[in-house]
Every structure is written in C-alpha cells, then in structure tokens.
Design an enzyme around this catalytic site. Structure first.
Site, PDB file in Angstrom:
ATOM      1  N   ALA A  76      -5.241  -9.137  12.552  1.00 43.39           N
ATOM      2  CA  ALA A  76      -4.594 -10.226  12.838  1.00 43.39           C
ATOM      3  C   ALA A  76      -3.199  -9.789  12.098  1.00 43.39           C
ATOM      4  O   ALA A  76      -3.230  -8.737  11.275  1.00 43.39           O
ATOM      5  CB  ALA A  76      -5.252 -11.442  12.236  1.00 43.39           C
ATOM      6  N   GLY A 119      -9.091  -8.759  12.881  1.00 43.76           N
ATOM      7  CA  GLY A 119      -9.236  -9.290  14.265  1.00 43.76           C
ATOM      8  C   GLY A 119      -9.386  -8.325  15.564  1.00 43.76           C
ATOM      9  O   GLY A 119      -9.776  -8.888  16.582  1.00 43.76           O
ATOM     10  N   GLU A 122     -12.841  -7.863  15.977  1.00 41.21           N
ATOM     11  CA  GLU A 122     -13.304  -9.247  16.380  1.00 41.21           C
ATOM     12  C   GLU A 122     -12.941  -9.459  18.000  1.00 41.21           C
ATOM     13  O   GLU A 122     -13.751  -9.843  18.756  1.00 41.21           O
ATOM     14  CB  GLU A 122     -12.812 -10.331  15.490  1.00 41.21           C
ATOM     15  CG  GLU A 122     -13.489 -10.233  14.115  1.00 41.21           C
ATOM     16  CD  GLU A 122     -12.787 -11.163  13.299  1.00 41.21           C
ATOM     17  OE1 GLU A 122     -11.542 -11.072  13.263  1.00 41.21           O
ATOM     18  OE2 GLU A 122     -13.636 -11.928  12.670  1.00 41.21           O
ATOM     19  N   GLU A 142     -10.711  -7.243   6.017  1.00 46.16           N
ATOM     20  CA  GLU A 142     -10.033  -8.447   5.338  1.00 46.16           C
ATOM     21  C   GLU A 142     -10.249  -8.652   3.822  1.00 46.16           C
ATOM     22  O   GLU A 142      -9.350  -9.083   3.191  1.00 46.16           O
ATOM     23  CB  GLU A 142     -10.707  -9.564   6.139  1.00 46.16           C
ATOM     24  CG  GLU A 142     -10.279  -9.841   7.587  1.00 46.16           C
ATOM     25  CD  GLU A 142     -11.005  -8.692   8.324  1.00 46.16           C
ATOM     26  OE1 GLU A 142     -12.022  -8.273   8.124  1.00 46.16           O
ATOM     27  OE2 GLU A 142     -10.847  -9.385   9.624  1.00 46.16           O
TER      28      GLU A 142
HETATM   29  N1  CAA Z   1      -0.304  -7.117  10.553  1.00 45.74           N
HETATM   30  C1  CAA Z   1       0.853  -6.783  10.932  1.00 45.74           C
HETATM   31  N2  CAA Z   1       1.638  -5.659  10.830  1.00 45.74           N
HETATM   32  C2  CAA Z   1       0.654  -4.571  10.801  1.00 45.74           C
HETATM   33  C3  CAA Z   1      -0.752  -4.614  10.791  1.00 45.74           C
HETATM   34  C4  CAA Z   1      -1.213  -5.863  10.543  1.00 45.74           C
HETATM   35  N3  CAA Z   1      -2.541  -6.127  10.740  1.00 45.74           N
HETATM   36  N4  CAA Z   1      -1.175  -3.449  10.908  1.00 45.74           N
HETATM   37  C5  CAA Z   1      -0.063  -2.687  10.912  1.00 45.74           C
HETATM   38  N5  CAA Z   1       0.988  -3.076  10.964  1.00 45.74           N
HETATM   39  C6  CAA Z   1       2.355  -2.795  10.992  1.00 45.74           C
HETATM   40  C7  CAA Z   1       2.895  -2.101   9.464  1.00 45.74           C
HETATM   41  O1  CAA Z   1       3.222  -3.127   8.824  1.00 45.74           O
HETATM   42  C8  CAA Z   1       3.834  -1.277  10.062  1.00 45.74           C
HETATM   43  O2  CAA Z   1       5.076  -1.953  10.475  1.00 45.74           O
HETATM   44  P1  CAA Z   1       6.626  -1.616   9.748  1.00 45.74           P
HETATM   45  O3  CAA Z   1       6.742  -0.137  10.297  1.00 45.74           O
HETATM   46  O4  CAA Z   1       7.452  -2.533   9.891  1.00 45.74           O
HETATM   47  O5  CAA Z   1       6.133  -1.233   8.271  1.00 45.74           O
HETATM   48  C9  CAA Z   1       3.418  -0.576  11.312  1.00 45.74           C
HETATM   49  O6  CAA Z   1       2.498  -1.708  11.952  1.00 45.74           O
HETATM   50  C10 CAA Z   1       2.789   0.649  11.582  1.00 45.74           C
HETATM   51  O7  CAA Z   1       1.897   0.563  10.403  1.00 45.74           O
HETATM   52  P2  CAA Z   1       1.406   1.621   9.277  1.00 45.74           P
HETATM   53  O8  CAA Z   1       2.945   2.096   8.628  1.00 45.74           O
HETATM   54  O9  CAA Z   1       0.901   0.961   8.269  1.00 45.74           O
HETATM   55  O10 CAA Z   1       0.603   2.882  10.018  1.00 45.74           O
HETATM   56  P3  CAA Z   1      -0.445   3.717   9.183  1.00 45.74           P
HETATM   57  O11 CAA Z   1      -0.584   4.615  10.421  1.00 45.74           O
HETATM   58  O12 CAA Z   1       0.249   4.264   7.999  1.00 45.74           O
HETATM   59  O13 CAA Z   1      -1.546   2.921   8.945  1.00 45.74           O
HETATM   60  C11 CAA Z   1      -3.373   1.337   9.339  1.00 45.74           C
HETATM   61  C12 CAA Z   1      -2.505   2.273   9.999  1.00 45.74           C
HETATM   62  C13 CAA Z   1      -4.437   1.945   8.457  1.00 45.74           C
HETATM   63  C14 CAA Z   1      -3.971   0.615  10.455  1.00 45.74           C
HETATM   64  C15 CAA Z   1      -2.497   0.234   8.628  1.00 45.74           C
HETATM   65  O14 CAA Z   1      -1.432  -0.193   9.225  1.00 45.74           O
HETATM   66  C16 CAA Z   1      -3.349  -0.987   8.086  1.00 45.74           C
HETATM   67  O15 CAA Z   1      -4.196  -0.948   7.108  1.00 45.74           O
HETATM   68  N6  CAA Z   1      -3.029  -2.051   8.835  1.00 45.74           N
HETATM   69  C17 CAA Z   1      -3.789  -3.356   8.425  1.00 45.74           C
HETATM   70  C18 CAA Z   1      -5.155  -3.275   8.816  1.00 45.74           C
HETATM   71  C19 CAA Z   1      -5.986  -4.612   8.222  1.00 45.74           C
HETATM   72  O16 CAA Z   1      -5.929  -4.995   7.098  1.00 45.74           O
HETATM   73  N7  CAA Z   1      -6.381  -5.660   9.149  1.00 45.74           N
HETATM   74  C20 CAA Z   1      -6.626  -6.728   8.959  1.00 45.74           C
HETATM   75  C21 CAA Z   1      -5.869  -7.915   9.184  1.00 45.74           C
HETATM   76  S1  CAA Z   1      -6.765  -9.365   8.536  1.00 45.74           S
HETATM   77  C22 CAA Z   1      -7.659  -9.926   9.883  1.00 45.74           C
HETATM   78  O17 CAA Z   1      -7.674  -9.392  11.120  1.00 45.74           O
HETATM   79  C23 CAA Z   1      -8.233 -11.460   9.909  1.00 45.74           C
HETATM   80  C24 CAA Z   1      -9.124 -11.925  10.772  1.00 45.74           C
HETATM   81  O18 CAA Z   1     -10.403 -11.775  10.750  1.00 45.74           O
HETATM   82  C25 CAA Z   1      -8.524 -12.463  11.960  1.00 45.74           C
END
Ligand code: CAA
Length: 268
Positions: A76, A119, A122, A142
């Site tokens: 998400a 998400g 999911e 999460e």
């Molecule tokens: N939401 C918003 N933006 C996101 C994102 C997310 N879930 N995942 C990645 N991005 C964005 C980053 O902020 C970044 O944007 P900027 O260039 O503007 O900074 C861009 O995408 C590229 O991401 P990274 O620089 O972080 O890329 P990376 O290769 O270094 O890392 C990753 C990849 C490990 C997937 C890392 O992006 C990450 O950990 N993302 C979040 C994963 C996460 O926690 N997901 C769960 C979300 S909560 C949820 O989903 C609730 C639910 O149940 C519905």
C-alpha cells in the site's frame, strides 16, 4: 502475444490478448514505476474497475495481473497512508475497494516478478493462481511500520501457508524468495525471470480454452471451501454440479467424448 490496448488509465495498462479457439485473456499491468507500483487508492480503483469490466465481458475467459520486472507492487502507498487519520480510514472505509476486488468471478492469475510486499502480496493472494519469477520476493512487512496487513493478509496467508509460518512472516516482516513461498504452498509455479509473464498468459489461455460456466462454478466452489464447513461445502459443490447439467457445454462435452471428437464450447 497478440495484445491490443483496451483502455487508458493513469496507473495501470489494460489490454486484451487474443486466444484463437478460446476466450480472450484480459491483462492488467500495474504501471507506477516511480513508486514500485505502490497501491494508492486511485490505482486500486483502476484495478477494481478493470477487473469488473473483464468480469462482465463475455469474450474474456481469464484475467492476468502483473507489475514490472522490479516490482509487482511494494505494498500500500505508505506516503498516502501517513497522511490519513483513523477517522478518515474508518468513516470513508478507505479499504472497501478490496471487497469489490475480492468478488471477481472469473479466474485471476498473478504474474509476479520482483517485490510483492504488504498490500502487493495481498493483491497477489487475492488471485486464484500465482506464477512467480525466480527473482520474486514475498512478504508482509507491515509490522515494521507499526501496522498489520489490512487487505486480507492475516487471513489469506494463514489459509495458504498455515499458522506457524504465517505468524513468522507477519510478526517478523520476513521477506521470502519465490522458491521458499513455493515450498510453503503459496505459489502455483516458479518460472524463469525472462518468461514469467508469457508463462502466466499461457496458463490463462489454457483456462480460457475451457467451458466458461464450469470454470466459474469451479472457482466459486473452491473459494467456498475457505469459509464453510466440509458438509456445507460438499452440498454447495453438489448443487453447482447439478446446475451444470443445464448448460449447453455439458451436453457438448459429453457428446464430444462419446463421438471421439474435440468439443466446441459455447460458454453457455
Ligand atoms: N509506498 C510508497 N512509496 C513506496 C513504497 C510504498 N509501499 N515502496 C517503495 N516506494 C517508493 C520509495 O519511497 C521510492 O520513492 P522515492 O524515489 O520518491 O524516494 C521509490 O518507491 C523506490 O523505492 P526504494 O528507493 O525504497 O527502492 P529500493 O530498491 O531501495 O527498495 C523496497 C525496495 C525494499 C521494496 C522498499 O521500497 C520498501 O521497503 N518499500 C516498502 C515496503 C513495505 O513496507 N510495504 C508494505 C506497505 S504497508 C501495506 O501494504 C498495508 C496493507 O496491508 C495494505
């Protein structure tokens, strides 16, 4: 692949894939590369409307959803969620969109490469089959954000891989490889990074070549097994089995067998 563009959207690309001799395959590609296909609410609505349009289209037999090589979807949208209060989440029921995504009747296949997190995982688990590239990474991280899965993850992951492993995944936020998730039973098959989408489409075509009414009722019966007793599920299956005796394809399928020829499905 014989694709044709279907409809323009902001965060997804929707197309149809021809399938001579069978029904077509509907393809949805998440297309928000600057955020690794993070699922903001507008993107989820686009997915929902595309799913529903394919579901209502009699020419479509199966749906494939995919992302990019790097990410199916990284969860998400954290930046969007960071701004939202409890009151807004609850009173606007921000995740109600997931209920409509859940109700799609045609089979959906996820073609996964790269990250399928939170998400994203999911959305993958909402699909009926999962074809994953070797490089795929699955998880529910999460907990590291101070929240829990909110789109069915605690329920679907547990039903797919069992309590012990689901607890580990959700309480630690561990990220799993495609091979690990295959061994745990989440995934239909692990394929090469170069062919994952073609492989998923090939599987979708195979399903789209089958009689659509039986396909739909089979999906309904399998999903029923997740929320009923064995007694109730068997009764549900039997009624649907009887129902299929009213379909033209039941007559065609059995006649074709007896006449030693290939059936010609009418999907009726
Ligand atoms: N939401 C918003 N933006 C996101 C994102 C997310 N879930 N995942 C990645 N991005 C964005 C980053 O902020 C970044 O944007 P900027 O260039 O503007 O900074 C861009 O995408 C590229 O991401 P990274 O620089 O972080 O890329 P990376 O290769 O270094 O890392 C990753 C990849 C490990 C997937 C890392 O992006 C990450 O950990 N993302 C979040 C994963 C996460 O926690 N997901 C769960 C979300 S909560 C949820 O989903 C609730 C639910 O149940 C519905």
């Amino acid at each position: 692949m014989g694709k044709k563009t279907y409809k323009e959207n902001r965060f997804i690309i929707v197309s149809e894939i021809e399938n001579p001799g069978g029904l077509k395959v509907g393809l949805i590609q998440l297309n928000r590369p600057d955020a690794l296909n993070a699922l903001n609410i507008p993107l989820l609505y686009e997915v929902m409307y595309a799913y529903e349009a394919f579901d209502e289209d009699n020419d479509i037999g199966c749906i494939v959803i995919t992302g990019s090589q790097k990410a199916f979807a990284a969860g998400a949208d954290i930046k969007e969620m960071a701004e939202i209060s409890t009151v807004e989440m609850y009173f606007r029921d921000k995740f109600a969109v997931w209920d409509r995504i859940r109700r799609i009747k045609k089979p959906i296949i996820a073609a996964v490469s790269g990250y399928a997190l939170g998400g994203g995982n999911e959305l993958v688990m909402n699909c009926d089959m999962i074809v994953a590239a070797e490089n795929s990474k699955f998880g529910q991280p999460e907990i590291n954000l101070g929240i829990i899965p909110g789109a069915g993850g605690t329920q679907r992951l547990t039903r797919a891989i069992g309590k012990a492993k689901s607890m580990e995944a959700i309480l630690t936020g561990k990220i799993y490889t495609a091979k690990e998730m295959y061994e745990l039973g989440l995934i239909t098959k692990v394929v090469s990074n170069d062919t994952y989408l073609d492989d998923a489409v090939a599987l979708a075509k195979e399903v789209a070549n089958k009689p659509a009414v039986a396909v739909r009722l089979a999906k309904e019966c399998i999903l029923k097994s997740f929320d009923t007793t064995i007694e109730g599920g068997i009764e549900f299956e039997r009624k649907n089995f009887y129902l299929l005796f009213a379909s033209e394809d039941k007559v065609e399928g059995m006649n074709a067998f007896i006449e030693k020829r290939k059936p010609v499905w009418k999907h009726k």
